[in-house]
Structures are given as C-alpha cells and as structure tokens.
Design an enzyme around this catalytic site. Structure first.
Site: not given
Length: 269
Positions: A10, A100, A155, A159, A166
């Site tokens: 969800s 990550t 970002h 986060k 990356t």
C-alpha cells in the site's frame, strides 16, 4: 504467468510496482502484504491501488502469503528486506530487491542466503541509470587522474538513507574506472578548514528537499573544462518498471545474486 508478491503493497513504491506488474504480459499480481498494524491489512489491494477490487487481500507479513507467489518484489526498509530474504531463502522463492541502505554485513548475509534462492539486488532498477553506471566507469577510465570526480545526488525529504544507493554505485563504478578503492577515497562531508582537495578523492554530496524523485550528476572536472553526466527521474515508474522486468527475468534462474546489468544484458559493456 509468473505470480508476483509485493512487499509494502500500500506504500508509494508498492503501488507503482503494482501498476507495472499489471501492465507486464508475463506477470500476475498474486499477493500483497504489509507489516503488522498497517491499516491496509485485510483489505483488497485492488481497491487501494486501482480503485476496484482485484481479489488480492493484503496479508500480515510475508509468511502469510509466501505460498501464493513465485517472486517477491521489495522496496521497503533494509531491516525488513533482510527478514524477507531469510523467508524467501527458506521457501526457495525468488526475490527482487530495490531497497537501498543495506549495510556491509547485510549484503554479506544476503550473498550467503542467495545459495538458497535467486535474487536480483540493485540500488537502482532504471534502464537509464544502469547505462549511467557504465558511462561513469568508462568515462573515468578514459579521463584518468587528471580529472577530479564528484557526485551530487538529490532526493525528497522523506528518504531515510544518505547518500543514495545510486550515488554510492556511481562512485564505485567511477573508482573502478580509475583503479581506486572507494572505501579509501570516498569523501561524504566537507566542513570547516579542510585544506586542499586530495586529487584521488571522490566526493559524494547529498541534497534532501520537498518532493524530488531522484537526481544524480557525476562531474569530471579538469583544468579549464568539466564534463557532467546527469540522470533525473520524473516519477517512480521507471524504478517500478525495472523491478517488474527483473521479476519476469529472474524466475527459473539458478540460485545466487544478480544485478540489473544481468537483467538488461549490460555485463559485457
């Protein structure tokens, strides 16, 4: 059809993955689960994601739905990811990991676990970003030690890990290109009187703001000129599409860890 189980079904990424799975001709959205206490548990995930029921009821934890699918797609949190990987290994189910922030110890455990199940683990599942990884290594090798290497990533403000997986992979690829060990030359913060820049270092800097989906730029700066190579994500769909592609590719492979270079056929480039 390959039956897919979506972790964190969800959540933002879980919902985008659902759309990409539904659009993929080789995949079926077979099961969904959330952590204990999540309000989506017991509800039809189709109503949450697509606005109409699809008969997939959100389970509580992976064990509750593990028998219903062939491959798990996970974009949750590193500690949860490891829990899911242990369960996947126990049941011999394939797993695609886009999470990550996994620690060195967690990655080592994942490698050991992969003797019991096939797994794609990658910091970024975008086709363009994986091309960027290859470009970073090749460009670093061509330009060599005469060019300073710096990476800037940005970002959204939700986060949890920094720098991004990356950005770290970009730095690793560039370091490989010039024959350096990132653990020895990576610089993640500059503050105060730091002196001149070491020509061997690779800087990785972080921005967090508002709703930025994801931006990465690698700089190769030489005397009188610089080369910048950038990737900007406009939505999360390219991550989700890559995960769906990886899921379709992975099922039936030998046990072990794979990455998106394997999925996309980029290993030899």
């Amino acid at each position: 059809m390959t039956k897919v189980i979506i972790a964190g079904a969800s959540g933002r990424m879980g919902q985008r993955v659902a759309h990409m799975v539904e659009a993929h001709p080789e995949l079926e959205y077979a099961a969904a689960f959330e952590a204990a206490g999540n309000p989506a548990i017991g509800k039809d995930i189709g109503r949450i994601v697509f606005g109409e029921e699809n008969g997939v009821i959100v389970g509580e934890g992976l064990e509750s739905v593990i028998a219903d699918g062939d491959v798990i797609i996970d974009f949750t949190f590193h500690t949860a990811t490891m829990e899911f990987a242990r369960i996947a290994a126990k049941h011999g189910k394939a797993m695609v990991i886009g999470t990550t922030g996994l620690s060195v110890d967690e990655l080592a455990e994942l490698k050991d676990l992969s003797a019991s199940f096939p797994c794609v683990q990658a910091p970024n599942m975008s086709v363009c970003v994986n091309v960027l990884f290859k470009l970073a290594k090749k460009t670093a090798a061509i330009l060599g030690d005469d060019y300073d290497i710096e990476i800037l990533e940005a970002h959204h403000n939700k986060k949890k890990d920094a720098p991004s997986g990356t950005a770290l992979k970009l730095a690793e690829m560039a370091a490989e290109g010039v024959g350096r060990n990132l653990a020895e030359v990576g610089v993640y913060e500059r503050n105060g009187i730091i002196g001149e820049r070491d020509p061997k270092e690779i800087g990785i800097q972080t921005l967090r703001a508002a709703d930025i989906v994801g931006e990465h730029t690698i700089y190769f700066a030489g005397a009188g000129e610089r080369l910048e190579i950038s990737h900007r994500a406009h939505s999360r769909d390219h991550f989700a599409k890559g995960a769906a592609t990886a899921a379709a590719w992975l099922v039936g492979r030998e046990n072990g860890i794979y990455d998106m270079f394997d999925v996309l056929g980029l290993q030899d480039l």
